[in-house]
Design a protein around this motif. Structure first.
Motif, short mmCIF file in Angstrom:
data_model
loop_
_atom_site.label_atom_id
_atom_site.label_comp_id
_atom_site.label_asym_id
_atom_site.label_seq_id
_atom_site.Cartn_x
_atom_site.Cartn_y
_atom_site.Cartn_z
N PHE A 100 43.03 -22.77 31.05
CA PHE A 100 42.66 -23.33 29.85
C PHE A 100 43.65 -24.59 29.45
N ILE A 101 45.01 -24.34 29.64
CA ILE A 101 45.74 -25.47 29.32
C ILE A 101 45.65 -26.40 30.03
N LEU A 102 45.32 -26.19 31.42
CA LEU A 102 45.12 -27.41 32.26
C LEU A 102 43.83 -28.15 31.96
N LEU A 103 42.91 -27.51 31.51
CA LEU A 103 41.57 -28.18 30.92
C LEU A 103 41.92 -28.85 29.69
N LEU A 104 42.69 -28.55 28.91
CA LEU A 104 43.10 -29.43 27.82
C LEU A 104 43.84 -30.75 28.05
N PHE A 105 44.78 -30.34 29.17
CA PHE A 105 45.32 -31.52 29.67
C PHE A 105 44.40 -32.71 30.28
N LEU A 106 43.39 -32.14 30.82
CA LEU A 106 42.32 -33.05 31.61
C LEU A 106 41.75 -33.57 30.62
N VAL A 107 41.32 -33.10 29.51
CA VAL A 107 40.43 -33.52 28.38
C VAL A 107 41.27 -34.48 27.77
N GLY A 108 42.80 -34.44 27.53
CA GLY A 108 43.24 -35.51 27.23
C GLY A 108 43.21 -36.88 27.60
N LEU A 109 42.98 -36.81 28.93
CA LEU A 109 43.05 -37.91 29.56
C LEU A 109 41.88 -38.81 29.13
N PHE A 110 40.80 -38.55 28.47
CA PHE A 110 39.64 -39.41 28.02
C PHE A 110 39.95 -39.68 26.66
N PRO A 111 40.00 -40.78 26.12
CA PRO A 111 40.54 -41.51 24.75
C PRO A 111 39.68 -40.73 23.84
N ASP A 112 38.32 -40.63 24.06
CA ASP A 112 37.14 -40.64 23.30
C ASP A 112 37.23 -39.02 22.74
N ALA A 113 37.60 -38.29 23.74
CA ALA A 113 37.71 -36.47 23.77
C ALA A 113 39.02 -36.30 23.35
N ALA A 114 39.95 -37.10 23.43
CA ALA A 114 41.61 -36.68 22.91
C ALA A 114 41.63 -36.15 21.48
N GLU A 115 40.93 -36.99 20.66
CA GLU A 115 40.99 -36.81 19.21
C GLU A 115 40.60 -35.35 18.97
N TRP A 116 39.66 -34.94 19.65
CA TRP A 116 38.93 -33.34 19.38
C TRP A 116 40.10 -32.30 20.37
N ASN A 117 41.13 -32.69 20.75
CA ASN A 117 41.84 -31.64 21.88
C ASN A 117 42.78 -30.98 21.20
N PRO A 118 42.53 -29.67 21.14
CA PRO A 118 43.53 -28.78 20.25
C PRO A 118 45.04 -28.83 20.73
N LEU A 119 45.10 -29.21 22.13
CA LEU A 119 46.65 -29.51 22.41
C LEU A 119 47.32 -30.43 21.69
N GLN A 120 46.62 -31.57 20.73
CA GLN A 120 47.39 -32.26 19.91
C GLN A 120 48.18 -31.61 18.83
N LEU A 121 47.92 -30.26 18.66
CA LEU A 121 48.53 -29.39 17.64
C LEU A 121 49.94 -29.01 18.09
N ALA A 122 50.14 -29.13 19.40
CA ALA A 122 51.25 -28.58 19.96
C ALA A 122 51.90 -29.90 20.72
N SER A 123 51.41 -31.03 20.58
CA SER A 123 52.21 -32.15 21.16
C SER A 123 52.58 -33.17 20.45
N ARG A 124 51.92 -33.39 19.01
CA ARG A 124 52.26 -34.39 18.22
C ARG A 124 53.04 -34.09 17.13
N ASN A 125 53.59 -32.85 17.15
CA ASN A 125 54.44 -32.55 16.06
C ASN A 125 55.73 -33.41 15.34
N MET A 126 56.50 -34.17 16.42
CA MET A 126 57.31 -34.86 16.10
C MET A 126 56.53 -36.17 15.30
N GLU A 127 55.64 -36.67 15.95
CA GLU A 127 54.82 -37.92 14.90
C GLU A 127 54.53 -37.50 13.60
N MET A 128 54.26 -36.14 13.43
CA MET A 128 53.98 -35.77 11.92
C MET A 128 55.03 -35.73 11.18
N LEU A 129 56.35 -35.53 11.62
CA LEU A 129 57.74 -35.33 11.03
C LEU A 129 57.94 -36.85 10.69
#
Length: 254
Positions: free
Chosen positions: A189-218
């Motif tokens: 499942f995690i590997l699938l999320l990483f692969l989805v993140g390679l496509f810009p149009d799908a990246a904004e829907w990617n749940p993995l953002q919730l665990a990877s963009r935390n410092m950007e939020m701060l």
């Protein structure tokens, strides 16, 4: 409701007796202490290990460094601990055959899923927010002048992603009768999320953002509006595996 409460109590007692509850809390408490301490003393540690005659200019650590360590520990260590400790939530039941007697006596199979999910989320919540409070207290002590943006959003995002992984792990635990299958299922499942993140149009829907963009939020470069679609899809990522778990267990021989 009575069956749900009884089975939930049984799950809590089991996690207490096998010490997984205490292990989880202790490990996350250690992670909470390590985050600000690592940020505070890392320049000294690096300086002590540098060869003589070589100097490196290291910026004075700030509260952002402490929270960077928090999210690093949370994603690289905390979530792994949770997945490993909960990977056997169904395999033990299959192995011992304890569900057979309960189901034949009238326990609804969906109650099993809901109780196991509830207990896993409760334990994740206790350990995660304890880790957060410890980090918050020590960060305030070591870096009293530090300021940041969207701390609530940043920590809530990682917490929410943890619930997604628990739901996916539960589905894997229902499908596979051993403890290794669920781990591979979550890894896929995690590997699938990483692969989805390679496509810009799908990246904004990617749940993995919730665990990877935390410092950007701060730092204020990412706001809730940027993550709204990820939160929405994460909600689906929680409900859908739960429903599938119930359906699979209904058709599965115990």
């Amino acid at each position: 409701m009575r069956a749900y409460l009884a089975f939930t109590k049984k799950e809590i007692l089991e996690y207490t007796r096998n010490y997984k509850l205490f292990v989880l809390i202790i490990l996350f408490a250690i992670l909470g202490i390590m985050s600000p301490l690592t940020a505070k003393f890392m320049p000294d540690i690096i300086g002590n290990f540098m060869p003589e005659g070589i100097t490196i200019e290291i910026q004075e650590p700030t509260n952002l460094d402490s929270w960077m360590q928090f999210f690093k520990n949370g994603t690289q260590t905390g979530l792994i601990i949770v997945v490993i400790l909960f990977s056997g939530m169904m395999s033990k039941e299959y192995e011992k055959g304890t569900l057979v007697n309960m189901v034949t006596k009238g326990l609804p199979r969906k109650t099993i899923i809901l109780s196991k999910f509830t207990v896993a989320v409760v334990l994740w919540s206790l350990s995660y927010w304890l880790c957060f409070l410890i980090t918050w207290a020590y960060t305030g002590y070591y870096f009293p002048d530090g300021k940041m943006l969207n701390l609530g959003l940043a920590v809530s995002s990682l917490y929410f992603f943890g619930i997604v992984l628990i739901s996916v792990l539960l589905l894997g635990s229902v499908i596979f009768k051993n403890a290794y299958g669920p781990l591979l299922f979550v890894g896929g499942f995690i590997l699938l999320l990483f692969l989805v993140g390679l496509f810009p149009d799908a990246a904004e829907w990617n749940p993995l953002q919730l665990a990877s963009r935390n410092m950007e939020m701060l730092q204020g470069t990412t706001a809730f509006a940027d993550l709204a679609r990820s939160f929405l899809l994460s909600g689906v990522g929680i409900l859908l595996p739960l429903l599938l778990s119930m359906r699979v267990l209904d058709k599965k021989a115990l």
